[in-house]
Design a protein around this motif. Structure first.
Motif, mmCIF file in Angstrom:
data_model
loop_
_atom_site.group_PDB
_atom_site.id
_atom_site.type_symbol
_atom_site.label_atom_id
_atom_site.label_comp_id
_atom_site.label_asym_id
_atom_site.label_seq_id
_atom_site.Cartn_x
_atom_site.Cartn_y
_atom_site.Cartn_z
ATOM 1 N N LEU A 59 7.551 -7.754 -12.027
ATOM 2 C CA LEU A 59 7.116 -6.418 -11.941
ATOM 3 C C LEU A 59 7.608 -5.511 -13.259
ATOM 4 N N SER A 60 6.690 -4.569 -13.692
ATOM 5 C CA SER A 60 6.897 -3.852 -14.770
ATOM 6 C C SER A 60 7.211 -2.256 -14.364
ATOM 7 N N SER A 61 8.434 -2.000 -14.636
ATOM 8 C CA SER A 61 8.996 -0.767 -14.332
ATOM 9 C C SER A 61 7.903 0.532 -14.421
ATOM 10 N N ASP A 62 7.147 0.523 -15.688
ATOM 11 C CA ASP A 62 6.460 1.540 -15.985
ATOM 12 C C ASP A 62 5.003 1.349 -15.826
ATOM 13 N N SER A 63 4.618 0.205 -14.989
ATOM 14 C CA SER A 63 3.181 0.401 -14.839
ATOM 15 C C SER A 63 2.588 0.894 -13.256
ATOM 16 N N GLN A 64 1.556 1.336 -13.454
ATOM 17 C CA GLN A 64 0.890 2.030 -12.480
ATOM 18 C C GLN A 64 0.523 1.174 -11.620
ATOM 19 N N GLU A 65 0.221 -0.217 -11.745
ATOM 20 C CA GLU A 65 -0.019 -1.171 -10.706
ATOM 21 C C GLU A 65 1.217 -1.532 -10.026
ATOM 22 N N THR A 66 2.498 -1.463 -10.651
ATOM 23 C CA THR A 66 3.740 -1.579 -9.973
ATOM 24 C C THR A 66 3.717 -0.500 -8.690
ATOM 25 N N ARG A 67 3.652 0.563 -9.322
ATOM 26 C CA ARG A 67 3.560 1.752 -8.421
ATOM 27 C C ARG A 67 2.988 1.851 -7.077
ATOM 28 N N ALA A 68 1.526 1.232 -7.387
ATOM 29 C CA ALA A 68 0.647 0.904 -6.064
ATOM 30 C C ALA A 68 1.167 0.071 -5.385
ATOM 31 N N HIS A 69 1.845 -1.024 -5.886
ATOM 32 C CA HIS A 69 2.338 -1.966 -4.871
ATOM 33 C C HIS A 69 3.537 -1.572 -4.175
ATOM 34 N N PHE A 70 4.233 -0.595 -4.447
ATOM 35 C CA PHE A 70 5.514 -0.077 -3.861
ATOM 36 C C PHE A 70 5.022 1.133 -3.089
ATOM 37 N N ALA A 71 3.877 1.411 -2.680
ATOM 38 C CA ALA A 71 3.352 2.503 -1.880
ATOM 39 C C ALA A 71 3.816 2.158 -0.548
ATOM 40 N N SER A 72 3.761 0.851 -0.185
ATOM 41 C CA SER A 72 4.260 0.501 1.393
ATOM 42 C C SER A 72 4.442 -0.722 1.534
ATOM 43 N N VAL A 73 5.120 -1.084 2.628
ATOM 44 C CA VAL A 73 5.464 -2.519 3.122
ATOM 45 C C VAL A 73 4.255 -3.260 3.032
ATOM 46 N N ARG A 74 3.172 -2.893 3.622
ATOM 47 C CA ARG A 74 1.954 -3.681 3.431
ATOM 48 C C ARG A 74 1.498 -4.097 2.108
ATOM 49 N N LYS A 75 1.572 -3.096 1.350
ATOM 50 C CA LYS A 75 0.980 -2.996 -0.078
ATOM 51 C C LYS A 75 2.135 -4.097 -0.705
ATOM 52 N N LEU A 76 3.393 -4.228 -0.617
ATOM 53 C CA LEU A 76 4.252 -5.076 -1.267
ATOM 54 C C LEU A 76 3.826 -6.653 -0.625
ATOM 55 N N ALA A 77 3.581 -6.517 0.660
ATOM 56 C CA ALA A 77 3.365 -7.881 1.222
ATOM 57 C C ALA A 77 1.983 -8.471 0.429
ATOM 58 N N GLU A 78 1.138 -7.592 0.469
ATOM 59 C CA GLU A 78 -0.155 -7.986 -0.188
ATOM 60 C C GLU A 78 -0.040 -8.458 -1.620
ATOM 61 N N PHE A 79 0.794 -7.949 -2.335
ATOM 62 C CA PHE A 79 1.190 -8.030 -3.799
ATOM 63 C C PHE A 79 2.005 -9.713 -3.895
ATOM 64 N N VAL A 80 2.694 -9.702 -3.032
ATOM 65 C CA VAL A 80 3.727 -11.049 -2.867
ATOM 66 C C VAL A 80 2.721 -12.187 -2.269
ATOM 67 N N ALA A 81 1.992 -11.892 -1.490
ATOM 68 C CA ALA A 81 0.775 -12.952 -1.175
ATOM 69 C C ALA A 81 -0.018 -13.374 -2.176
#
Length: 86
Positions: A59-81
């Motif tokens: 994960l990159s702390s300054d990335s817009q993409e990372t911020r999108a992944h942290f929107a919800s648990v579901r988004k994090l699960a989709e990113f990890v999967a």
């Protein structure tokens, strides 16, 4: 995906020492920051480190993409999967 969402919910609880919250209390689609779970930027850093350690994701702390992944648990699960299949 439900099992992964529950794993991530438990990771959030453990990594952030949220003693009064159970996985059932966390809505997978609710925002993690602000009006949802109410996490802050320090929580994001701690959670990011826990995700990297447990799942080996980068994960990159300054990335817009990372911020999108942290929107919800579901988004994090989709990113990890998605990261697991690469």
């Amino acid at each position: 995906m439900q099992a992964l969402e529950d794993e991530i919910k438990q990771l959030i609880i453990d990594a952030l020492a949220l003693e009064d919250i159970s996985i059932a209390d966390i809505d997978a689609t609710a925002p993690l920051f602000g009006e949802g779970l109410g996490l802050d930027s320090i929580d994001a850093l701690e959670l990011g480190l826990a995700l990297q350690k447990k799942y080996g994701v980068h994960l990159s702390s300054d990335s817009q993409e990372t911020r999108a992944h942290f929107a919800s648990v579901r988004k994090l699960a989709e990113f990890v999967a998605g990261a697991r299949t690469q």
